[in-house]
Scaffold this active site. Structure first.
Site, PDB file in Angstrom:
ATOM      1  N   ASP A  67      49.097 -33.658  14.540  1.00 27.13           N
ATOM      2  CA  ASP A  67      48.192 -33.913  13.422  1.00 27.13           C
ATOM      3  C   ASP A  67      48.950 -34.349  12.177  1.00 27.13           C
ATOM      4  O   ASP A  67      50.188 -34.297  12.133  1.00 27.13           O
ATOM      5  CB  ASP A  67      47.326 -32.674  13.135  1.00 27.13           C
ATOM      6  CG  ASP A  67      48.136 -31.370  13.084  1.00 27.13           C
ATOM      7  OD1 ASP A  67      49.378 -31.435  13.042  1.00 27.13           O
ATOM      8  OD2 ASP A  67      47.525 -30.293  13.085  1.00 27.13           O
ATOM      9  N   ASN A 136      42.099 -18.859  11.868  1.00 30.59           N
ATOM     10  CA  ASN A 136      40.682 -18.954  12.264  1.00 30.59           C
ATOM     11  C   ASN A 136      40.516 -19.444  13.705  1.00 30.59           C
ATOM     12  O   ASN A 136      39.421 -19.812  14.112  1.00 30.59           O
ATOM     13  CB  ASN A 136      39.925 -19.883  11.308  1.00 30.59           C
ATOM     14  CG  ASN A 136      40.473 -21.312  11.317  1.00 30.59           C
ATOM     15  OD1 ASN A 136      41.413 -21.618  12.054  1.00 30.59           O
ATOM     16  ND2 ASN A 136      39.905 -22.166  10.487  1.00 30.59           N
ATOM     17  N   GLU A 143      39.178 -27.524  13.763  1.00 35.07           N
ATOM     18  CA  GLU A 143      38.598 -26.387  13.067  1.00 35.07           C
ATOM     19  C   GLU A 143      37.461 -25.761  13.885  1.00 35.07           C
ATOM     20  O   GLU A 143      36.933 -26.400  14.808  1.00 35.07           O
ATOM     21  CB  GLU A 143      38.072 -26.868  11.714  1.00 35.07           C
ATOM     22  CG  GLU A 143      39.179 -27.270  10.756  1.00 35.07           C
ATOM     23  CD  GLU A 143      39.896 -26.074  10.153  1.00 35.07           C
ATOM     24  OE1 GLU A 143      40.502 -25.280  10.900  1.00 35.07           O
ATOM     25  OE2 GLU A 143      39.862 -25.928   8.919  1.00 35.07           O
TER      26      GLU A 143
END
Ligand code: GLP
Length: 248
Positions: A67, A136, A143
């Site tokens: 990324d 997370n 995400e």
């Protein structure tokens, strides 16, 4: 999944570096997927040591990074381009023309993402993909809520991720809001996965990844479906696991 629980972050890094080195020795022209973040740093230091002291040869490998932040130029000290050159590539004998990192400054991001996917395919896919994990449960910048079949694309970063990563910037406002990331589906096509995590702040994410139901809320949980996934964690990151994992 092979779950390897190590005493501390240093042992985790050593084990991970040995696995990467074995892959390169087995197949000198391996395609390696690299990750950024603080977690793989000590592993990269070990790989540099293996190159300098034992001649581990990176000259034939090809790299694809997971990324990159959108709108950070490669020269920005917090860009993942800068990170990779500073913390690994400039210390080893990788051929610069074999390095691939998403281009956050691409004028046409969608076209760039399609090109990146095709490029990975043209090398026959990724042999070994290194992964960290977000607090997370994200992998790369996938995400919570990311499609588990997603491909390389632009993603909006959540507040938790931007807050976590704000420690590298002078304030939250400077943390980019978007990133280009390999998709969950792209990552799952790698022949082997090596996921690393250390520290107590990763314990919940590791619990969900290893023992939770597979769900888009925690994209990392998809690794349960991968045939060759190795998870190397330290005691703290493993502290919430209930299963008995006795692999050495
Ligand atoms: C970023 C990266 C991820 C990385 C995560 C965890 O969000 N995009 O690839 O796994 O941070 O970072 P750290 O290792 O610093 O906890």
């Amino acid at each position: 999944m092979l779950i390897l629980i190590k005493e501390n972050a240093q042992q985790m890094s050593l084990e991970a570096a040995q696995q990467v080195a074995s892959q390169i020795k087995l197949k000198p022209d391996s395609v390696i997927g690299f990750a950024t973040g603080s977690t793989p740093l000590a592993m990269y230091k070990e790989l540099i040591k293996m190159h300098k002291e034992d001649g581990l040869d990176f000259s034939k490998i090809t790299s694809f990074n997971l990324d990159e932040y959108v709108e950070l130029p490669p020269s920005h000290p917090e860009s993942y381009h800068y990170f990779m050159w500073e913390n690994l590539f400039k210390h080893i004998n990788i051929n610069p023309s074999n390095v691939h990192i998403p281009m956050g400054m691409a004028g046409n991001i969608d076209a760039f993402c399609d090109w990146y996917e095709e490029k990975i395919k043209s090398y026959g896919g990724i042999d070994l993909q290194i992964l960290g994990i977000g607090g997370n449960g994200h992998i790369a910048f996938n995400e919570p809520g990311s499609s588990l079949g997603s491909r390389t694309r632009i993603k909006t970063l959540g507040l938790k991720t931007r807050l976590d990563n704000s420690r590298f910037f002078s304030n939250l406002d400077e943390v980019p809001k978007y990133a280009i990331t390999m998709g969950v589906g792209t990552i799952m096509e790698a022949k082997k996965l090596l996921l690393l995590a250390n520290g107590i702040n990763k314990a919940d994410a590791i619990k969900a990844t290893v023992e939770g139901p597979i769900m888009a809320k925690y994209p990392a949980t998809i690794v349960q479906l991968h045939r060759y996934a190795t998870i190397i964690i330290d005691n703290e990151a493993a502290s919430k696991l209930e299963g008995e994992y006795i692999d050495k």
